[in-house]
Design a protein around this motif. Sequence first.
Motif, short mmCIF file in Angstrom:
data_model
loop_
_atom_site.label_atom_id
_atom_site.label_comp_id
_atom_site.label_asym_id
_atom_site.label_seq_id
_atom_site.Cartn_x
_atom_site.Cartn_y
_atom_site.Cartn_z
N ASN A 80 -18.22 -14.00 -31.17
CA ASN A 80 -17.33 -14.95 -30.53
C ASN A 80 -16.33 -15.52 -31.53
OD1 ASN A 80 -16.55 -17.79 -29.60
ND2 ASN A 80 -17.50 -16.97 -27.76
N ALA A 81 -16.83 -15.90 -32.71
CA ALA A 81 -15.97 -16.50 -33.73
C ALA A 81 -14.96 -15.50 -34.28
CB ALA A 81 -16.83 -17.07 -34.86
N VAL A 82 -15.39 -14.27 -34.50
CA VAL A 82 -14.47 -13.26 -35.04
C VAL A 82 -13.38 -12.93 -34.02
CG1 VAL A 82 -14.23 -10.90 -35.90
CG2 VAL A 82 -16.20 -12.26 -36.58
N ILE A 83 -13.76 -12.72 -32.76
CA ILE A 83 -12.76 -12.34 -31.76
C ILE A 83 -11.80 -13.50 -31.49
CG2 ILE A 83 -13.98 -12.98 -29.64
CD1 ILE A 83 -11.88 -9.80 -30.27
N GLU A 84 -12.27 -14.74 -31.61
CA GLU A 84 -11.38 -15.88 -31.43
C GLU A 84 -10.34 -15.94 -32.54
OE1 GLU A 84 -9.65 -19.40 -29.89
OE2 GLU A 84 -10.76 -17.70 -29.04
N SER A 85 -10.77 -15.69 -33.77
CA SER A 85 -9.84 -15.64 -34.89
C SER A 85 -8.84 -14.48 -34.71
CB SER A 85 -10.61 -15.46 -36.20
OG SER A 85 -9.73 -15.19 -37.27
N PHE A 86 -9.35 -13.32 -34.30
CA PHE A 86 -8.50 -12.16 -34.05
C PHE A 86 -7.47 -12.47 -32.95
CE2 PHE A 86 -7.38 -8.26 -31.84
CZ PHE A 86 -7.16 -7.36 -32.86
N ASP A 276 -25.42 -15.59 -41.42
CA ASP A 276 -24.35 -15.72 -40.43
C ASP A 276 -23.69 -17.08 -40.57
OD1 ASP A 276 -24.44 -13.24 -39.16
OD2 ASP A 276 -25.88 -13.92 -37.65
N ASP A 277 -24.50 -18.16 -40.55
CA ASP A 277 -24.03 -19.55 -40.49
C ASP A 277 -23.38 -19.83 -39.14
OD1 ASP A 277 -23.83 -22.14 -41.44
OD2 ASP A 277 -21.79 -21.85 -42.16
N ILE A 278 -24.11 -19.57 -38.07
CA ILE A 278 -23.65 -19.96 -36.74
C ILE A 278 -23.76 -21.48 -36.60
CG2 ILE A 278 -24.24 -17.73 -35.73
CD1 ILE A 278 -26.75 -18.99 -34.57
N ASP A 279 -22.99 -22.07 -35.72
CA ASP A 279 -22.88 -23.53 -35.64
C ASP A 279 -24.23 -24.22 -35.42
OD1 ASP A 279 -20.21 -23.55 -36.09
OD2 ASP A 279 -19.63 -23.69 -33.98
N MET A 280 -25.08 -23.66 -34.55
CA MET A 280 -26.30 -24.37 -34.16
C MET A 280 -27.28 -24.60 -35.30
SD MET A 280 -28.77 -21.71 -32.10
CE MET A 280 -27.55 -21.14 -30.92
N VAL A 281 -27.19 -23.83 -36.40
CA VAL A 281 -28.19 -23.98 -37.47
C VAL A 281 -27.98 -25.27 -38.26
CG1 VAL A 281 -28.58 -21.51 -37.63
CG2 VAL A 281 -26.90 -22.59 -39.16
N GLN A 282 -26.86 -25.96 -38.02
CA GLN A 282 -26.66 -27.26 -38.65
C GLN A 282 -27.45 -28.36 -37.93
OE1 GLN A 282 -22.40 -28.20 -39.42
NE2 GLN A 282 -21.99 -26.20 -38.52
N TYR A 283 -27.90 -28.04 -36.71
CA TYR A 283 -28.47 -29.09 -35.86
C TYR A 283 -29.97 -28.90 -35.55
CZ TYR A 283 -23.48 -29.63 -35.30
OH TYR A 283 -22.13 -29.78 -35.55
N MET A 298 -12.35 -12.60 -41.32
CA MET A 298 -12.61 -11.29 -40.75
C MET A 298 -11.67 -11.01 -39.57
SD MET A 298 -16.78 -10.93 -40.77
CE MET A 298 -16.79 -9.17 -40.43
N GLY A 299 -11.57 -11.97 -38.65
CA GLY A 299 -10.72 -11.77 -37.48
C GLY A 299 -9.25 -11.69 -37.85
N ASN A 300 -8.83 -12.57 -38.75
CA ASN A 300 -7.44 -12.59 -39.18
C ASN A 300 -7.05 -11.29 -39.88
OD1 ASN A 300 -4.98 -13.34 -40.77
ND2 ASN A 300 -5.37 -15.32 -39.86
N GLN A 301 -7.92 -10.83 -40.78
CA GLN A 301 -7.61 -9.62 -41.53
C GLN A 301 -7.62 -8.39 -40.62
OE1 GLN A 301 -9.03 -9.62 -45.45
NE2 GLN A 301 -9.09 -7.41 -45.69
N ALA A 302 -8.57 -8.36 -39.68
CA ALA A 302 -8.63 -7.24 -38.74
C ALA A 302 -7.34 -7.16 -37.92
CB ALA A 302 -9.83 -7.38 -37.82
N ALA A 303 -6.85 -8.32 -37.48
CA ALA A 303 -5.62 -8.35 -36.70
C ALA A 303 -4.43 -7.87 -37.53
CB ALA A 303 -5.37 -9.75 -36.16
N GLN A 304 -4.33 -8.35 -38.77
CA GLN A 304 -3.23 -7.93 -39.63
C GLN A 304 -3.23 -6.43 -39.86
OE1 GLN A 304 -2.75 -10.12 -43.31
NE2 GLN A 304 -3.33 -12.05 -42.36
N ILE A 305 -4.41 -5.89 -40.14
CA ILE A 305 -4.53 -4.46 -40.41
C ILE A 305 -4.14 -3.64 -39.18
CG2 ILE A 305 -6.21 -2.61 -40.87
CD1 ILE A 305 -7.73 -4.75 -42.59
N LEU A 306 -4.62 -4.06 -38.01
CA LEU A 306 -4.34 -3.30 -36.79
C LEU A 306 -2.86 -3.39 -36.41
CD1 LEU A 306 -5.41 -1.59 -34.49
CD2 LEU A 306 -5.98 -3.69 -33.26
N ILE A 307 -2.27 -4.59 -36.46
CA ILE A 307 -0.87 -4.75 -36.08
C ILE A 307 0.05 -4.02 -37.04
CG2 ILE A 307 0.98 -6.47 -35.82
CD1 ILE A 307 -1.21 -8.37 -34.69
N GLU A 308 -0.33 -3.97 -38.30
CA GLU A 308 0.46 -3.22 -39.28
C GLU A 308 0.47 -1.72 -38.93
OE1 GLU A 308 0.64 -2.45 -44.10
OE2 GLU A 308 -0.34 -4.25 -43.31
#
Length: 329
Positions: A80-86, A276-283, A298-308
Amino acid sequence: MVTIYDVAKKTGFSSTTVSKALNNYSDVSEKTKQEILRAAAEMGYLPNSNAQSLSTKKSHIIGVVFAEENGVGMKHPFFNAVIESFRKHAEREGYDLIFASRNLRNRDVSYLEHFMYRGVDGVIVFCSRADDSQIQDLINSKLPIVVIDMMEAPCSTVYSDNVEGGKLAVQHLHSLGHERIAHIAGSFINAVGEARAKGYQKGMQEIGLSIRDGYLVDGGFFSIEEGKLAMNKLLDLEVQPTAVFTAGDHMAIGAIEAIKERGLRVPEDISIIGFDDIDMVQYITPKLTTIRQDTDLMGNQAAQILIEQITHKKKVISSNVIPVELVSR
């Protein structure tokens, strides 16, 4: 509906100049371009996607595939976090996302056929197994592609430094005084699980510790339930570990539950570290020490690589390893 002729009339520029400005042609000055873009925004101008597609030979659509074994897809906090960044990066560049349904296989339509029909410009795949024939068809096609979590493939891949993460986990537990360190691994047929197990083995070797019989357990596909089952196997051993590195935070949560059900305490009796460090492990109680994956990068770099690749109309083969870090709690 506002047209380019309306924008031309408002700004005083020709319709040709307006069209070039809206399509980011280089022979229009930046000042003119900004004036036209500002007027178009004020007027609520929206480009016709079909016309734009015909003129640019691009649909501005990116296909998304989740091909991970446990089938949770975006329900898993990591994906979820990676695809949101992407998504954020892709949308800034003018791209929409469409998701391939898992039901395609039941309709005898492949991912590749589906995306070719939809006319996507490129594809991002979440996949940790190289033996999925449909993913291989995508990788071997002419479509620009980037794969998340696959270590070796004839395409662009983006993945965390899982081996280094495994070593960091072992080193941290050893620094706390532990020598009987076990590992609940992700499935050994999974590239990510295999890499983290390799990091565990290397870490133990580098600090001069042997791995006791039964201390390396196949924990399946990273779920809470499988983490609990694997932890119970470790607790049934004649000599229990004093610390356990789990290959995923969900597995760590399951392991903690198993320990508590046996009347033991975390970390007083057994220390646990996740990945992983998913959000819930803080609580949760106690808060979980873990290896953090940089999902934003990860998401940002994947998007840059693909769009390029899409922009230059050229597939690229590259391995992009994202650093990990220990988060101590």
